[in-house]
Design an enzyme around this catalytic site. Structure first.
Site, PDB file in Angstrom:
ATOM      1  N   LYS A  53       0.844  -1.203   0.000  1.00  0.00           N
ATOM      2  CA  LYS A  53       0.000   0.000   0.000  1.00  0.00           C
ATOM      3  C   LYS A  53       0.874   1.247   0.000  1.00  0.00           C
ATOM      4  O   LYS A  53       0.608   2.210  -0.723  1.00  0.00           O
ATOM      5  CB  LYS A  53      -0.946  -0.019   1.218  1.00  0.00           C
TER       6      LYS A  53
ATOM      7  N   GLN B 212      -4.977  -1.645   9.332  1.00  0.00           N
ATOM      8  CA  GLN B 212      -4.812  -2.958   8.718  1.00  0.00           C
ATOM      9  C   GLN B 212      -5.415  -4.046   9.612  1.00  0.00           C
ATOM     10  O   GLN B 212      -5.188  -4.074  10.823  1.00  0.00           O
ATOM     11  CB  GLN B 212      -3.308  -3.215   8.473  1.00  0.00           C
TER      12      GLN B 212
ATOM     13  N   ASP C 241     -11.225   2.454   3.390  1.00  0.00           N
ATOM     14  CA  ASP C 241     -11.518   1.015   3.241  1.00  0.00           C
ATOM     15  C   ASP C 241     -13.008   0.776   2.955  1.00  0.00           C
ATOM     16  O   ASP C 241     -13.384  -0.302   2.509  1.00  0.00           O
ATOM     17  CB  ASP C 241     -11.170   0.272   4.536  1.00  0.00           C
TER      18      ASP C 241
HETATM   19  N1  GUN Z   1      -6.656  -7.038   5.719  1.00  0.00           N
HETATM   20  C1  GUN Z   1      -6.868  -7.808   4.621  1.00  0.00           C
HETATM   21  N2  GUN Z   1      -7.496  -7.093   3.660  1.00  0.00           N
HETATM   22  C2  GUN Z   1      -7.678  -5.855   4.154  1.00  0.00           C
HETATM   23  C3  GUN Z   1      -8.264  -4.658   3.628  1.00  0.00           C
HETATM   24  O1  GUN Z   1      -8.758  -4.594   2.503  1.00  0.00           O
HETATM   25  N3  GUN Z   1      -8.245  -3.590   4.456  1.00  0.00           N
HETATM   26  C4  GUN Z   1      -7.720  -3.634   5.704  1.00  0.00           C
HETATM   27  N4  GUN Z   1      -7.764  -2.528   6.439  1.00  0.00           N
HETATM   28  N5  GUN Z   1      -7.186  -4.716   6.221  1.00  0.00           N
HETATM   29  C5  GUN Z   1      -7.164  -5.813   5.442  1.00  0.00           C
END
Ligand code: GUN
Length: 281
Positions: free
Chosen positions: A52, A96, A119
């Site tokens: 990211k 996350q 998200d």
């Molecule tokens: N953990 C696995 N996929 C995601 C996601 O799309 N967003 C977040 N915040 N955590 C994750």
């Protein structure tokens, strides 16, 4: 031969488009900033977070990184989120997942300002999607819609079947297909005659979480199959929820794993960060 939907290529196109947008915004004095919070050092989460941050760097989004120790208290995390909610120079906040077991995921996600919830997990954004209002949309299902649209696959009027009803993928996926005027069925672990239902699908989206579960007998001849799953099999190879070898010859189009839905999630997160500036304005 099935058309192979190239998520790597499509996500790269989206990131190039965003890079251009961000550069134009910068020339007008507007900066985009994403705050990424990771609690603990789960190796898979560390890989996602690194990717990211790399995507932010490529596009020209400023990223602020908060790597908190596993033992951080829920109050400390809530304090940080509140501070970031109040900062005018922070557009997006991402926590996350998964969080350590001593934290209540729902409470943490609900604390993020819906205007910074890139998200798309906050109930206000989920509700907005449900009734067709503007808001952030969960990145993986938004990525699936982009894959379909950019591959020239019409959704309106099609029989769409989603396998899986999670809050992050299955439910928003169904709502997005409905928004695109698909005829949508959601199936799950309690669905009876699953094969009979999935065999009706013109567009089958699989987010079931079981390696290679969907074999050719679940799929109609000529269907479009989108595989959201990603697993490592006993031989160490990556595979999806779909048994690609048996299903691909039957499809008109299919996503591979890796290189299908996976790369789209980050591209759509970046898109949400850029859009956040408009929502906040
Ligand atoms: N953990 C696995 N996929 C995601 C996601 O799309 N967003 C977040 N915040 N955590 C994750």
């Amino acid at each position: 031969m099935a058309q192979i939907i190239d998520g790597k290529l499509i996500s790269a196109q989206i990131k190039e488009e965003l890079k251009e947008k961000v550069s134009k915004m910068k020339s007008l004095g507007v900066e985009v900033t994403l705050a990424v919070i990771q609690v603990g050092a789960d190796p898979a989460s560390s890989v996602y977070v690194r990717n990211k941050k790399k995507a932010c760097e490529f596009i020209g989004i400023r990223s602020l990184s908060y790597e908190l120790p596993e033992g951080t208290s829920q109050e400390e995390l809530l304090d940080l989120i509140n501070k970031l909610n109040e900062r005018a120079d922070v557009n997006g906040i991402l926590v996350q997942l998964p969080l350590p077991s001593h934290m209540e995921e729902e409470k943490i996600l609900d604390a993020i300002s819906p205007l910074k919830d890139v998200d798309g997990f906050h109930p206000q954004n989920v509700g907005a999607l449900c009734i067709g209002k503007q808001g952030f949309v969960s990145c993986t299902p938004a990525g699936v819609i982009q894959l379909l649209k950019r591959s020239g696959i019409e959704i309106a009027g099609k029989e769409c079947v989603v396998i899986g009803r999670s809050n992050i993928v299955g439910k928003p996926m169904a709502l997005l297909l409905l928004r695109e005027n698909g005829t949508v069925t959601v199936t799950h672990s309690r669905t009876k005659e699953l094969k009979a239902v999935t065999s009706r699908a013109d567009i089958l989206v699989v987010a079931v979480g079981k390696p290679r579960m969907i074999t050719e007998d679940y799929v109609k001849e000529g269907a479009v199959v989108i595989d959201v799953g990603i697993h490592r099999d006993s031989e160490g190879h990556l595979c999806g929820d779909v048994d690609y070898e048996s299903v691909a010859p039957k499809c008109s189009a299919i996503t591979p794993v890796p290189g299908g839905v996976g790369p789209m999630t980050i591209a759509m997160l970046m898109n949400n960060c850029v859009e956040s500036v408009k929502l906040q304005g």
